[in-house]
Design a protein around this motif. Structure first.
Motif: not given
Ligand code: PBG
Length: 351
Positions: A141, A149, A185, A215, A221, A224-225, A242, A246, A273, A299, A338
């Motif tokens: 990603d 991903d 991931s 996951k 998330y 994070f994005r 996703k 996922q 996660k 996040s 974090y």
């Molecule tokens: C993507 C990835 C993500 C996170 C870690 N690795 C986001 C996603 O799957 O879209 C999210 C981590 C977070 O939100 O703190 N490979």
């Protein structure tokens, strides 16, 4: 007493004839010393992993709006941040590159460039901090203009086996640049076996694999994005979520299927996660495997507490500490957060 209170007490049964309790659990809660003696869960900073967002440049620091206290850092500043962390007892880091959009393409080509941002960061961190434990995120990603991903076929299918080949190549590059552990991931099927085989074939038998086993396709998330500018692209034939790879947030048994596969395929650590919304999944995995379990306090979980604290609605320190402790209590050995540095400071100061 008011009239209604008098009526209530008159109607209550007489408890005076009941035996007084012999078992009084409150005895073990009377003061900090006894609470400390019987505490079932402790979470030292050594069990935390600090995620780091990387950018190009030197002396560059870009705060991430939805994640107060977090910033994208150029490699030199990431080296400094690791020094501060190690000082506080946090020695494990997970690297995420925030790539310039011009370097992203549909084939995620930059993922297998041995001089990409992550590989350069690994070399610099390895050299500066011999004792740091360096983990890399393995997924496409950050490198894909599609924001997925995996590789995206023209019809929108996320290609499993073609993606796995790229992930295996990426993992070998990371190991060569100094990674101690790779953390896929992406949720493609069969990637742990392929990564293990590729690492071993390249002589990296010591490089560990932390698999994102369960996951979920989570809405937590979001921040994070924003940090990586990695949300799925808004384009024709690119899935907007996703959910085909996922997991469905409704499923827990399926996590056990994933765990059995990852264990068989050679994963060293299994990850759940997000964290707090999935404590039941952590607990079920704990009962199902003897491998260490990791959890990611993601996040959105972090942002919720930060936002409420800003409004004066929650006590940040107390709520973050309680969240991480709850994740450990559910069965996680390793927690990605974090808040690792703040937590480590608070831990030092004592509760
Ligand atoms: C993507 C990835 C993500 C996170 C870690 N690795 C986001 C996603 O799957 O879209 C999210 C981590 C977070 O939100 O703190 N490979």
């Amino acid at each position: 007493m008011t009239t209604s209170e008098r009526t209530f007490f008159a109607a209550s049964p007489d408890h005076s004839s009941l035996p007084r309790p012999v078992r009084r659990p409150r005895r073990l809660r009377r003061c900090p010393a006894i609470r400390g003696l019987v505490r079932e869960t402790v979470l030292p900073p050594e069990q935390l992993v600090l995620p780091l967002f990387l950018i190009e440049g030197t002396g560059a620091r870009e705060p991430i709006e939805a994640m107060p206290g977090c910033a994208r850092l150029s490699v030199d500043l990431a080296v400094d941040e690791c020094a501060r962390a190690i000082d506080l007892g946090v020695s494990a880091f997970d690297l995420f590159p925030a790539l310039d959009p011009t370097l992203k393409d549909p084939a995620a080509t930059a993922a297998v460039d041995p001089d990409n941002l992550v590989c350069r960061a690994l070399r610099a961190l390895r050299e500066a901090h011999a004792d740091a434990y360096l983990i890399t995120d393995v997924a496409l990603d950050p490198y894909s203009s599609m924001g997925h991903d995996g590789l995206v076929a023209p019809d929108g299918e996320i290609l499993n086996d073609d993606t796995v080949d790229v992930l295996a190549a990426m993992s070998v590059l990371h190991a060569e640049a100094g990674a101690d552990m790779v953390a896929p991931s992406d949720m493609m099927d069969g990637r742990v076996a392929a990564i293990r085989a590729a690492l071993d074939a390249a002589g990296h038998t010591h490089t560990a694999i932390l698999s994102y086993t369960a996951k979920y396709a989570s809405s937590f998330y979001g921040p994070f994005r924003e940090a990586l500018d990695s949300a799925p692209a808004d384009a024709p034939n690119v899935p907007g979520d996703k959910k085909t790879y996922q997991m469905d947030p409704a499923n827990a048994r399926e996590a056990l299927v994933e765990a059995a596969l990852d264990e068989q395929e050679g994963a060293d650590i299994l990850m759940v996660k997000p964290g707090l919304p999935y404590l039941d999944v952590i607990a079920r995995l704990r009962a199902a495997t003897n491998l260490p379990i990791a959890a990611y306090h993601v996040s959105g979980e972090y942002a919720m507490i930060k936002a409420a604290a800003r409004l004066g609605w929650l006590d940040e320190r107390a709520c973050l500490t309680e969240s991480l402790l709850a994740i450990a209590r559910a069965g996680a050995d390793v927690i990605f957060t974090y808040a690792a540095l703040d937590y480590a400071r608070w831990y030092r100061e004592g509760r």
